[in-house]
Design an enzyme around this catalytic site. Sequence first.
Site, short mmCIF file in Angstrom:
data_model
loop_
_atom_site.label_atom_id
_atom_site.label_comp_id
_atom_site.label_asym_id
_atom_site.label_seq_id
_atom_site.Cartn_x
_atom_site.Cartn_y
_atom_site.Cartn_z
N LYS A 138 82.58 -42.68 81.18
CA LYS A 138 83.86 -42.25 80.59
C LYS A 138 83.78 -42.40 79.08
O LYS A 138 83.50 -43.50 78.58
CB LYS A 138 85.02 -43.10 81.13
N LYS A 140 87.99 -34.62 84.77
CA LYS A 140 87.74 -34.96 83.37
C LYS A 140 89.03 -35.03 82.52
O LYS A 140 88.99 -34.98 81.29
CB LYS A 140 86.75 -33.98 82.69
N GLY A 141 90.16 -35.15 83.22
CA GLY A 141 91.44 -35.21 82.48
C GLY A 141 91.76 -36.60 81.97
O GLY A 141 92.55 -36.78 81.04
N THR A 153 91.68 -39.17 84.73
CA THR A 153 92.23 -39.65 86.00
C THR A 153 91.80 -41.09 86.30
O THR A 153 92.58 -41.87 86.84
CB THR A 153 91.80 -38.74 87.16
N ARG A 154 90.55 -41.43 85.95
CA ARG A 154 90.08 -42.80 86.22
C ARG A 154 90.86 -43.79 85.36
O ARG A 154 91.27 -44.84 85.84
CB ARG A 154 88.57 -42.89 85.95
N1 PPS Z 1 90.83 -45.47 78.21
C1 PPS Z 1 89.86 -44.58 78.41
N2 PPS Z 1 88.56 -44.94 78.43
C2 PPS Z 1 87.59 -44.03 78.63
N3 PPS Z 1 87.83 -42.71 78.85
C3 PPS Z 1 89.11 -42.30 78.84
C4 PPS Z 1 90.17 -43.21 78.63
N4 PPS Z 1 91.33 -42.51 78.67
C5 PPS Z 1 91.00 -41.24 78.88
N5 PPS Z 1 89.66 -41.11 78.98
C6 PPS Z 1 88.98 -39.84 79.20
O1 PPS Z 1 88.73 -39.71 80.59
C7 PPS Z 1 87.74 -38.70 80.69
C8 PPS Z 1 87.16 -38.71 82.08
O2 PPS Z 1 88.15 -38.19 82.91
P1 PPS Z 1 88.22 -38.52 84.45
O3 PPS Z 1 88.29 -39.99 84.65
O4 PPS Z 1 89.36 -37.75 85.01
O5 PPS Z 1 86.84 -37.95 84.95
S1 PPS Z 1 86.42 -37.64 86.46
O6 PPS Z 1 86.97 -36.33 86.81
O7 PPS Z 1 86.90 -38.71 87.32
O8 PPS Z 1 84.93 -37.60 86.41
C9 PPS Z 1 86.77 -39.02 79.59
O9 PPS Z 1 86.18 -37.82 79.17
P2 PPS Z 1 84.89 -37.78 78.21
O10 PPS Z 1 85.33 -38.38 76.91
O11 PPS Z 1 84.56 -36.35 78.07
O12 PPS Z 1 83.82 -38.58 78.89
C10 PPS Z 1 87.65 -39.67 78.52
O13 PPS Z 1 87.86 -38.86 77.38
#
Ligand code: PPS
Length: 393
Positions: A355, A149-150, A152-153
């Site tokens: 996300k 949830k950092g 990473t995607r």
């Molecule tokens: N550009 C962009 N678009 C959408 N979301 C973004 C972006 N950059 C960072 N984030 C934040 O990424 C959070 C999800 O983190 P991860 O991708 O590491 O999650 S996971 O561990 O793979 O499930 C997700 O957390 P949540 O907001 O709590 O859903 C986002 O805050």
Amino acid sequence: MAFSRISKLDPPSRGIYTKASVMLCSLFTFLFLLHCFTDRCTSTSPTPVESSSARAVALIGDLRSLRTKRLVYEWSHGSELMGSGAARRSPRIIADERRLQELPEEPLILPPPDTGASRRASPRFAGKLSPLGEGRKKLPQALIIGVKKGGTRALLEFLRVHPDIRAVGAEPHFFDRNYENGLEWYRDLMPKTLEGQITMEKTPSYFVTREAPARISAMSRDTKLIVVVRDPVTRAISDYTQTLSKKPDIPSFESLTFKNRTTGLIDTSWSAIQIGIYAKHLDNWLQYFPMDQILFVSGERLISDPAGELGRVQDFLGLKRIITDKHFYFNQTKGFPCLKKAEGSSKPHCLGKTKGRTHPNIDPEVVQRLRDFYRPFNMKFYQMTGCFFGWDD
Ligand SMILES: Nc1ncnc2c1ncn2[C@@H]1O[C@H](COP(=O)(O)OS(=O)(=O)O)[C@@H](OP(=O)(O)O)[C@H]1O
């Protein structure tokens, strides 16, 4: 002449010189620290976090406090912070959490088709794969190891725009769940790459997997590691929100946070809390990898200044800075930065529905209690990384 005059100065004048040189030394030390913080941890473009560097110096000084020492000692010596509380948690909740962790958060994203643009970008090997699918599968040279949830995607999707990066879309979970399958199994998951291209994957759970550093080091001691870190309190809420979206009948965040709500004792065996003790997990990685082989990306800056963070990542990977602010736009509806053109496509691309979920409202007292809980660990983490992330305001 000048020398002898100085040596003959009376004691008070000498005192003034001593004071002046001490002040100068302090000033240089301060400027040096400031330089370290900004240089190592931020991009060249100024961000609000940079302006907090001076505060960081003061905050890191707090580490001397006894309370911090005690808490940090507890983690490093495996006391109550290290999961003994698991026994107190309902086996059903633990089992549910495990099952939920098995569910893929996102569908597999297949390696996209080749583009002419990417071929042009890399003069020697013409960027990505040719339509004939040349190249060979290699083990990754760089990994995004966390944190869950950092962000990473977002980081992986942004990096995939680079013509010299090829990445697996899905999370292979090789170094935690699938290690018995062997390195050949792992290599086979990778996309084909041409000479000079970097193979990458992301599996956020590696960061908290005890065995992962040794296993990755056994694959290659030169593997570059990237960790996207985010305010541990928001991260915990985000983690909980994800679980809640899959299983709406779980207990409240507030009740899962405490072992005992009356005493205010935090349940550090709950993975949503445990993952955010970054300093403890990092300690494990530092037994196998030097600090300069690990890059810390700010999850907050990845949203506020994606191009700046991507600049640092490209530098770290030894790549030309091809991904710049020209690649991003802020999507008002999504509330996040998105790509103007996704890799292999000419269309704008935002991350999916999983996300950027709306978080539930959490009792502010509980949030404050968690802030107090994480503060010493955050301080330790800033000190270890030399980076100030500004989570403790
Ligand atoms: N550009 C962009 N678009 C959408 N979301 C973004 C972006 N950059 C960072 N984030 C934040 O990424 C959070 C999800 O983190 P991860 O991708 O590491 O999650 S996971 O561990 O793979 O499930 C997700 O957390 P949540 O907001 O709590 O859903 C986002 O805050």
